[in-house]
Design a protein around this motif. Structure first.
Motif, PDB file in Angstrom:
ATOM      1  N   VAL A   1       0.858  -1.186   0.000  1.00  0.00           N
ATOM      2  CA  VAL A   1       0.000   0.000   0.000  1.00  0.00           C
ATOM      3  C   VAL A   1       0.893   1.234   0.000  1.00  0.00           C
ATOM      4  O   VAL A   1       1.691   1.431   0.926  1.00  0.00           O
ATOM      5  N   LEU A   2       0.754   2.055  -1.042  1.00  0.00           N
ATOM      6  CA  LEU A   2       1.458   3.340  -1.119  1.00  0.00           C
ATOM      7  C   LEU A   2       0.437   4.427  -0.788  1.00  0.00           C
ATOM      8  O   LEU A   2      -0.435   4.741  -1.593  1.00  0.00           O
ATOM      9  N   ASP A   3       0.537   5.008   0.391  1.00  0.00           N
ATOM     10  CA  ASP A   3      -0.468   5.944   0.899  1.00  0.00           C
ATOM     11  C   ASP A   3       0.055   7.371   0.773  1.00  0.00           C
ATOM     12  O   ASP A   3       1.133   7.696   1.302  1.00  0.00           O
TER      13      ASP A   3
ATOM     14  N   ALA B   1      -0.334   9.038   7.435  1.00  0.00           N
ATOM     15  CA  ALA B   1      -0.661   7.884   8.274  1.00  0.00           C
ATOM     16  C   ALA B   1      -1.995   7.321   7.809  1.00  0.00           C
ATOM     17  O   ALA B   1      -2.706   7.955   7.006  1.00  0.00           O
ATOM     18  N   ILE B   2      -2.347   6.146   8.290  1.00  0.00           N
ATOM     19  CA  ILE B   2      -3.662   5.572   8.003  1.00  0.00           C
ATOM     20  C   ILE B   2      -4.727   6.540   8.508  1.00  0.00           C
ATOM     21  O   ILE B   2      -4.686   6.983   9.654  1.00  0.00           O
TER      22      ILE B   2
ATOM     23  N   HIS C   1       3.789   5.177   3.983  1.00  0.00           N
ATOM     24  CA  HIS C   1       3.021   6.424   4.086  1.00  0.00           C
ATOM     25  C   HIS C   1       3.731   7.568   3.358  1.00  0.00           C
ATOM     26  O   HIS C   1       4.898   7.449   2.969  1.00  0.00           O
ATOM     27  N   SER C   2       3.030   8.659   3.155  1.00  0.00           N
ATOM     28  CA  SER C   2       3.555   9.884   2.528  1.00  0.00           C
ATOM     29  C   SER C   2       4.113   9.615   1.137  1.00  0.00           C
ATOM     30  O   SER C   2       5.103  10.226   0.720  1.00  0.00           O
ATOM     31  N   ALA C   3       3.481   8.704   0.415  1.00  0.00           N
ATOM     32  CA  ALA C   3       3.957   8.311  -0.925  1.00  0.00           C
ATOM     33  C   ALA C   3       3.077   8.956  -1.996  1.00  0.00           C
ATOM     34  O   ALA C   3       1.952   8.509  -2.246  1.00  0.00           O
TER      35      ALA C   3
END
Length: 435
Positions: A217-219, A223-224, A244-246
């Motif tokens: 998962v590239l978020d 954060a979630i 995160h931060s992607a």
């Protein structure tokens, strides 16, 4: 002629149906009946049209303009990916709207809004005048260089895209990789991105029996964004790699490669057998075309959902134009359940306005969402919002100092009981919107 035939003839002459009821004090002569035009037939548009007729009866004419004859619910659509639902299971037509509630259905697009003449022009060239216009077009996507939806599905608008992603997942072999991206908040949810990662990981491992597949998962968020502890625990259980931060920079749709940057660092790339890129989101294109946005979303008055957009001379651009659902920019979540709630507030405000009355000064809305974590378990999150007359915003009740909704409004973890309750919740929402 008996009384039943008289009523039938009257309704036919008005272009209305027998199911229409009448709100006392609102019946008008046929040539003065307000025509309320609703653009979009999702949870927001279908609900507001239905409740305008349920509450307004013969006092209003209501028209829905929606290009599709069938709406496919994004709610539960992640269960199509693991074979527990089909898109047919989640499809709803508008026969009840047209036959039961006497709503005029037009299956077409809206190209332009003339806020001076108070009319909309359809893709067919037809021009329709309105007394009140409600825009409920849902979300649109920010473009990503190289992203071809036919090769790298977003599967965010349910239907063909959902089935395309399902086919790609089913073609995976043991040892293949599934990579998905999460858009920057705010985004429309459901389908939930974190639940999707869990459902796919569970499907590959426990249904397909694969032990070598990877899920990443590239978020775009730091954060979630929802039920962080629940999903972090699920990711750990499934071995999902979470970044995160992607921010997505580009997509090579032929090689199924996504290029991204983490916190502004040098770009990196990842290739997957199944790549699911969900772009950042914004208000529907017709809201932009009407000039009613600030940034990516549309400012509105939460008491009525009427546009508050002003031009450079402080002239209101959206008089008698209401915007509900995903495109509104109040800070309320963008989800089907709360869109249904917004629609009822909007319908009530419009009917009051037509009688010369003020809107409800203290409306409340509710957002609820169940998230499947596996083929047998689910979690849930809910919140109630109320109007703050000082800030003139809808704000969640029972907040703690950092303005987060208190934990008692989340399940705190997945369970089979939640999984069963998910179908009762969704069934009630589907019925309230389309039955």
């Amino acid at each position: 002629m008996n009384s039943q035939l008289s009523r039938r003839s009257l309704l036919k002459a008005l272009g209305l149906g027998l199911a229409a009821t009448t709100l006392p004090g609102l019946v008008r002569a046929a040539d003065t009946i307000p025509n309320i035009v609703v653009v979009g037939g999702g949870f927001a548009g279908a609900t507001v049209a239905k409740y305008l007729k349920m509450w307004g009866g013969l006092s209003v004419q209501v028209t829905i303009i929606e290009p599709n004859s069938t709406y496919v619910s994004p709610i539960l659509s992640n269960l199509v990916l693991n074979g527990q639902k089909t898109t047919d299971d989640l499809s709803f037509n508008y026969l009840n709207h047209s036959q039961k509630y006497a709503i005029n259905m037009i299956h077409n697009t809206v190209d332009t809004v003339d806020n001076v003449a108070k009319s909309v022009t359809l893709g067919s060239g037809q021009v329709i005048s309105y007394s009140k216009l409600i825009l409920a077009p849902g979300i649109d996507f920010d473009s990503v260089p190289g992203h071809d939806f036919d090769k790298v599905p977003h599967a965010w608008k349910a239907g063909v895209q959902t089935n395309l992603l399902k086919d790609q997942i089913d073609s995976m072999q043991d040892g293949d990789s599934f990579v998905m991206t999460v858009p920057k908040a705010p985004y429309r949810c459901p389908p939930g991105p974190y639940e999707r990662a869990c459902v796919v990981a569970d499907y590959l491992k426990n249904n397909k029996g694969y032990t070598g597949c990877t899920v990443t998962v590239l978020d775009a968020n730091p954060a979630i964004t929802v039920e962080a502890e629940t999903f972090a625990a699920a990711f750990a259980t499934y071995g999902i790699d979470y970044v995160h931060s992607a921010d997505v920079i580009s997509v090579d749709s032929d090689t199924k490669t996504v290029t991204y940057s983490v916190s502004g660092a040098a770009s990196a790339s990842m290739t997957a057998e199944t790549l699911n890129v969900i772009p950042n989101q914004k208000a529907g294109s017709i809201v932009f075309a009407a000039g009613l946005t600030e940034g990516n979303w549309a400012p509105i008055n939460p008491l009525t959902y009427e546009s508050t957009k002003l031009n450079s001379s402080d002239v209101a651009l959206g008089l008698d134009i209401h915007i509900i659902g995903d495109s509104q920019g109040t800070g309320l979540p963008k989800a089907g359940h709360i869109a249904n709630s917004e629609a009822k507030i909007c319908a009530d405000a419009i009917l009051r306005a037509l009688k010369g009355l003020e809107p409800d000064p203290a409306p409340k809305t509710n957002s609820a969402c169940y998230s499947p974590i596996s083929s047998t378990t689910a979690s849930w999150l809910t919140a109630v919002y109320e109007y703050n007359s000082t800030t003139k915003l809808m704000q969640p009740i029972d907040v703690i100092p950092n303005n987060d909704v208190v934990d008692k409004y989340a399940a705190g973890g997945p369970s089979t009981e939640n999984y069963r309750a998910m179908f009762n919740w969704s069934g009630n929402l589907f019925s309230d919107t389309f039955s």
